[in-house]
Design a protein around this motif. Structure first.
Motif, PDB file in Angstrom:
ATOM      1  N   PRO A  36      -2.423   9.429   1.238  1.00  0.00           N
ATOM      2  CA  PRO A  36      -1.660   9.581   2.481  1.00  0.00           C
ATOM      3  C   PRO A  36      -1.647  10.986   3.076  1.00  0.00           C
ATOM      4  CG  PRO A  36      -0.487   8.135   0.997  1.00  0.00           C
ATOM      5  CD  PRO A  36      -1.667   8.657   0.227  1.00  0.00           C
ATOM      6  N   PHE A  39      -4.522  11.424   5.408  1.00  0.00           N
ATOM      7  CA  PHE A  39      -4.774  10.457   6.477  1.00  0.00           C
ATOM      8  C   PHE A  39      -4.869  11.108   7.853  1.00  0.00           C
ATOM      9  CE2 PHE A  39      -2.895   6.376   4.333  1.00  0.00           C
ATOM     10  CZ  PHE A  39      -3.827   6.494   3.333  1.00  0.00           C
ATOM     11  N   ALA A  60      -6.359   3.600  -1.376  1.00  0.00           N
ATOM     12  CA  ALA A  60      -6.747   3.891   0.014  1.00  0.00           C
ATOM     13  C   ALA A  60      -8.142   4.505   0.005  1.00  0.00           C
ATOM     14  CB  ALA A  60      -5.751   4.845   0.657  1.00  0.00           C
ATOM     15  N   SER A 150       0.185   8.696  -3.972  1.00  0.00           N
ATOM     16  CA  SER A 150      -0.335   7.480  -3.352  1.00  0.00           C
ATOM     17  C   SER A 150       0.125   6.228  -4.073  1.00  0.00           C
ATOM     18  CB  SER A 150      -1.866   7.530  -3.311  1.00  0.00           C
ATOM     19  OG  SER A 150      -2.392   6.449  -2.579  1.00  0.00           O
ATOM     20  N   PHE A 153       3.392   5.254  -2.675  1.00  0.00           N
ATOM     21  CA  PHE A 153       3.166   4.798  -1.300  1.00  0.00           C
ATOM     22  C   PHE A 153       2.679   3.353  -1.288  1.00  0.00           C
ATOM     23  CE2 PHE A 153      -0.103   4.428   2.137  1.00  0.00           C
ATOM     24  CZ  PHE A 153       0.744   4.461   3.232  1.00  0.00           C
ATOM     25  N   TYR A 207       6.415   8.125   4.445  1.00  0.00           N
ATOM     26  CA  TYR A 207       5.386   7.087   4.442  1.00  0.00           C
ATOM     27  C   TYR A 207       5.065   6.554   5.833  1.00  0.00           C
ATOM     28  CZ  TYR A 207       6.340   6.787  -0.603  1.00  0.00           C
ATOM     29  OH  TYR A 207       6.505   7.058  -1.938  1.00  0.00           O
ATOM     30  N   ALA A 210       2.065   8.072   7.603  1.00  0.00           N
ATOM     31  CA  ALA A 210       0.813   7.674   6.949  1.00  0.00           C
ATOM     32  C   ALA A 210       0.435   6.245   7.326  1.00  0.00           C
ATOM     33  CB  ALA A 210       0.950   7.809   5.437  1.00  0.00           C
ATOM     34  N   ALA A 214      -2.996   5.206   9.267  1.00  0.00           N
ATOM     35  CA  ALA A 214      -3.942   4.207   8.750  1.00  0.00           C
ATOM     36  C   ALA A 214      -4.219   3.145   9.804  1.00  0.00           C
ATOM     37  CB  ALA A 214      -3.397   3.575   7.474  1.00  0.00           C
TER      38      ALA A 214
END
Length: 236
Positions: A36, A39, A60, A150, A153, A207, A210, A214
């Motif tokens: 994240p 990102f 991710a 992550s 997350f 979060y 992020a 995404a």
């Protein structure tokens, strides 16, 4: 085969690392692991999706191509994008198992040179670390911390049922039909249905940004398809 060794300024004082980007150096990969905190930088260049990690969770990843061994960002002048995923940049280094402060190097990497003038020096003449090595140490710490964060997350995404599978069907300029499958993304309908308290909780943990990064990154599929068309045209 990899030949990992703990890096030190005695045994490896003359080592240098080639930082040029190319398939011959192991950069011909379809995707790169990300996290994240990265990102924001990557979403302007690559689609960010998720892949199952084999343990019932998800990683991710930044997509660089549509098939294994394909990196559409590699060209005659190296890497054609302003941001390179840190998990790519860190090659041929990694953090030693069991000790997050221990830097290891793959001595069999095509990037590694023992002596000569090609590539970046790792150590200074009298034993100190070079600016390049300081950068790599920082990159490794960022990756270590980012991948650890992550996990939490992804857990939050799973708990809120925000991850869904998707299939992308693409017809290229040459008329070929192609399908990208096996990956996951953010369920935007489910995201829109979250309560104010749920959104506030995601924001408090850092979060929410992020998640939106995404989602925004999926617009890069258009550019990736264009790269694929150009690559196909150059092969004809």
């Amino acid at each position: 085969m990899a030949n990992h060794a703990p890096l030190n300024n005695v045994d490896h004082k003359n080592l240098r690392v080639v930082t040029t980007r190319g398939a011959q150096y192991g950069d011909a990969v379809m995707s790169a692991l990300t996290f994240p905190a990265e990102f924001r930088d990557l979403q302007a260049c690559y689609p960010i999706v998720f892949a199952q990690d084999g343990n019932g969770s998800y990683d991710a990843i930044a997509l660089l191509g549509f098939e294994q061994g394909e990196n559409l960002f590699l060209g005659p002048n190296g890497w054609d994008a302003p941001a390179i995923p840190l998990t790519v940049e860190r090659q041929p280094f990694m953090i030693g198992r069991g000790d997050e402060l221990s830097v290891h190097i793959d001595l069999d990497s095509p990037r590694v040179r023992d002596g000569g003038i090609e590539g970046e020096a790792l150590f200074l003449t009298y034993g100190g670390t070079s600016e390049y090595m300081e950068r790599i140490s920082s990159v490794l710490r960022t990756i270590h911390d980012g991948l650890a964060a992550s996990r939490a997350f992804v857990t939050a995404l799973v708990e809120l049922e925000l991850i869904e599978s998707f299939v992308l069907d693409v017809e290229l300029d040459d008329g070929s039909q192609n399908r990208l499958a096996g990956f996951y993304t953010i369920n935007e309908d489910r995201l829109a249905q979250l309560s104010a308290d749920q959104l506030a909780a995601l924001h408090a943990k850092g979060y929410l940004q992020a998640i939106y990064m995404a989602v925004a990154s999926l617009a890069q599929f258009r550019a990736l398809i264009q790269r694929k068309n150009r690559a196909n045209g150059s092969l004809r």
